[in-house]
Design a protein around this motif. Structure first.
Motif, PDB file in Angstrom:
ATOM      1  N   LEU B 177      26.872  88.365  66.836  1.00 17.92           N
ATOM      2  CA  LEU B 177      27.137  87.076  66.188  1.00 17.92           C
ATOM      3  C   LEU B 177      28.618  86.951  65.866  1.00 17.92           C
ATOM      4  N   GLU B 208      24.747  83.990  45.865  1.00 15.96           N
ATOM      5  CA  GLU B 208      24.170  82.642  45.954  1.00 15.96           C
ATOM      6  C   GLU B 208      24.236  82.146  47.404  1.00 15.96           C
ATOM      7  N   GLU B 211      21.664  83.905  49.605  1.00 18.76           N
ATOM      8  CA  GLU B 211      20.324  83.355  49.409  1.00 18.76           C
ATOM      9  C   GLU B 211      20.152  82.058  50.217  1.00 18.76           C
ATOM     10  N   ARG B 217      18.359  77.269  57.220  1.00 17.47           N
ATOM     11  CA  ARG B 217      18.698  75.914  57.635  1.00 17.47           C
ATOM     12  C   ARG B 217      19.742  75.883  58.738  1.00 17.47           C
ATOM     13  N   GLY B 218      20.239  77.040  59.149  1.00 19.05           N
ATOM     14  CA  GLY B 218      21.209  77.064  60.231  1.00 19.05           C
ATOM     15  C   GLY B 218      22.615  77.201  59.692  1.00 19.05           C
ATOM     16  N   ALA B 219      23.446  77.944  60.431  1.00 17.87           N
ATOM     17  CA  ALA B 219      24.774  78.293  59.942  1.00 17.87           C
ATOM     18  C   ALA B 219      25.687  77.077  59.774  1.00 17.87           C
ATOM     19  N   PHE B 220      25.581  76.108  60.673  1.00 22.14           N
ATOM     20  CA  PHE B 220      26.515  74.982  60.613  1.00 22.14           C
ATOM     21  C   PHE B 220      26.150  74.014  59.486  1.00 22.14           C
ATOM     22  N   ALA B 221      24.847  73.906  59.203  1.00 20.30           N
ATOM     23  CA  ALA B 221      24.432  73.116  58.047  1.00 20.30           C
ATOM     24  C   ALA B 221      24.846  73.839  56.774  1.00 20.30           C
ATOM     25  N   LEU B 223      27.404  75.764  56.391  1.00 22.39           N
ATOM     26  CA  LEU B 223      28.849  75.599  56.207  1.00 22.39           C
ATOM     27  C   LEU B 223      29.170  74.279  55.531  1.00 22.39           C
ATOM     28  N   PHE B 224      28.507  73.204  55.970  1.00 24.85           N
ATOM     29  CA  PHE B 224      28.782  71.918  55.330  1.00 24.85           C
ATOM     30  C   PHE B 224      28.313  71.923  53.880  1.00 24.85           C
ATOM     31  N   SER B 225      27.223  72.641  53.608  1.00 27.79           N
ATOM     32  CA  SER B 225      26.720  72.669  52.232  1.00 27.79           C
ATOM     33  C   SER B 225      27.736  73.316  51.293  1.00 27.79           C
ATOM     34  N   ARG B 227      30.882  72.776  51.408  1.00 25.99           N
ATOM     35  CA  ARG B 227      31.754  71.664  51.034  1.00 25.99           C
ATOM     36  C   ARG B 227      31.060  70.766  50.011  1.00 25.99           C
ATOM     37  N   ALA B 228      29.784  70.459  50.281  1.00 30.09           N
ATOM     38  CA  ALA B 228      29.028  69.590  49.373  1.00 30.09           C
ATOM     39  C   ALA B 228      28.950  70.222  47.978  1.00 30.09           C
ATOM     40  N   LEU B 248      27.383  82.773  55.582  1.00 30.13           N
ATOM     41  CA  LEU B 248      27.461  83.164  56.987  1.00 30.13           C
ATOM     42  C   LEU B 248      26.820  84.529  57.202  1.00 30.13           C
ATOM     43  N   VAL B 255      19.168  85.915  61.284  1.00 30.35           N
ATOM     44  CA  VAL B 255      19.015  85.874  62.743  1.00 30.35           C
ATOM     45  C   VAL B 255      18.864  87.288  63.299  1.00 30.35           C
TER      46      VAL B 255
END
Lengths: 311, 311
Positions: B177, B208, B211, B217-221, B223-225, B227-228, B248, B255
């Motif tokens: 990976l 956190e 967890e 939910r997938g690595a790219f989602a 990553l955006f979280s 930021r959120a 990550l 995976v």
């Protein structure tokens, strides 16, 4: 209607028109789109300029809004998108999902007696945190317009692709994937950058990548497999861009549509939307294209109606 | 034994010793490690220099090998790692999994009557393609050494983290990976780079993130979280590095260990290995630290024994 693209300096000249009842602005990170709508809600004028929020200096956003005002007159003005973020005007928060047009309208932040900024939406479910700014007007506009049903799944392709769950006409779920940003970082700075010299296309390598991305081994493992693929068969190296694009979009579709059944409404057109539609179809769903400009205008009109700006 | 670190110019001075029976070199992308082993297999001398393959000019690899030869004499020499790739000496392919020490020894590529390069391993299963170079000597060495059982799961933390399935003493599965590379790209060039100014630590934000990364939910989602999370609660912004690292690595563990039960042998020490062990433990597995230098030497000795370089 006048459609002008990229005229930064003069993007609002000539918009002043006695028939214009309100102005709707879709102000994103890279582009500002200014629409003038008539009393009957019809589009009178559309201007687009590279005046996105990401390129504005601190404080510039307020000056740009004031300049718009000066050119367009004291007409009602609705601003949506990243202009509400801290890199824009700031001070415009997020309202919680589920949220519909009534909630957005109630959450508008006035900037003066004639103008308001649309709040963003936030979804918090367990550990998940997600947000959107601007996309909500498009999604809810498509619903009010009838081009997306009140219970649906929408996809909004972009640098940060969004999957939006709509229930009873409200946004109930947001999942944003940094797929486009990661593709750009890997292409420009990653170890496999030397292999990614051509733009991705919806070709055999793309579809092969989609298939591998859909199989669920995870996006970062998939990325390395693109390198292994070229090492093990150097003839395949030149198709790495398409393959990587397929891998990442395939993984994106897998994550975004997990547990979903039914068609997927893709809000957007152009090459990226085409790649997403191809991957959505490959995953066994039916993709339906919806014009995002039409949807944005429908959403802006619906808010304007609630505010009494239109009869 | 002499341990010298980072002495690029003189990294092989003084290694010449009548007791040395063979030389084992672990030559990776960023670092070259040269070990001199005695007739009884014991370590006589270890040298480390920043002479990794990624930093070599075209053709330089052969000259560096010749320089090693000149300094160390016509002793048997085993070279492992990226030195076998096209950016090194080149012409050294991959042998297919499952593969054990006998297969690796049979696949050695001679560079002169006294020296050989270890082939890489490749795993192709369905659409999956994966490769390793150098890690196989460490993994199989740990097995022959008894520090990893013949049926086990190993983790090799690095820029490209590897999960290695071992069955009956052979490598049967490789999953690499690009987690570390993506972390670096996002930290240095991504939209959330301004939030990632501190090194990640095994703190509350990291755990956190782990967890959230483990929840699938997938690595790219994920990553955006990150930021959120900072947008919705600006007080959390300063812990973004640790949170992203946790996300990550948590996704990586999810995976890599999908379908696995039993302990996980982590081949490595230091901060990154510590973060992986923390995430592996959080996922409900037991992590066991194995020293990778000891394992590499055990693997090199096992190959040398098969070649008759040791009694």
């Amino acid at each position: 209607m006048t459609q002008t693209v990229g005229a930064a300096a003069g993007d609002c000249e000539g918009v002043f028109d006695a028939n214009v009842s309100f102005i709707a602005v879709d102000w994103g990170s890279t582009t500002r789109r200014v629409y003038s709508l008539g009393r009957d809600g019809r589009l009178v004028d559309a201007r687009q300029a590279p005046l996105g929020v990401a390129g504005l200096a601190p404080g510039q956003a307020r000056a740009e809004v004031a300049a718009l005002r000066a050119r367009l007159g004291k007409r009602p003005m609705l601003l949506a998108g990243m202009i509400g973020s801290d890199r824009g005007i700031g001070g415009v928060g997020y309202i919680a999902c589920p949220a519909g047009l009534d909630d957005i309208t109630a959450g508008l932040v006035e900037i003066d007696p004639y103008g308001a900024i649309v709040p963003g939406l936030a979804e918090c479910e367990g550990l998940h945190r997600d947000v959107m700014r601007g996309e909500e007007v498009i999604v809810l506009g498509a619903v009010v317009d009838g081009s997306v049903p009140p219970d649906a799944m929408a996809c909004q392709p972009g640098t940060h692709n969004k999957w939006v769950t709509i229930e009873r006409g409200c946004v109930t779920g947001i999942r944003t994937l940094m797929t486009g940003e990661i593709f750009g970082l890997v292409r420009d700075h990653g170890l496999i950058a030397p292999l990614m010299t051509t733009p991705p296309r919806d070709d055999g390598a793309f579809r092969e990548g989609v298939e591998a991305g859909l199989d669920g081994r995870g996006a970062f493992a998939a990325l390395f497999s693109a390198r292994a693929r070229a090492l093990l068969d150097p003839r395949l190296a030149e198709t790495t861009s398409s393959y990587v694009s397929g891998l990442l979009i395939g993984d994106d579709v897998r994550v975004g549509l997990a547990g979903h059944s039914g068609p997927v409404h893709v809000l957007g057109s152009g090459e990226l939307a085409g790649l997403y539609r191809s991957a959505i179809d490959a995953a066994g769903y039916r993709s339906i294209e919806v014009d995002s400009t039409t949807a944005f205008l429908a959403g802006a009109r619906a808010i304007a109606l609630r505010l009494g700006w239109l009869q």
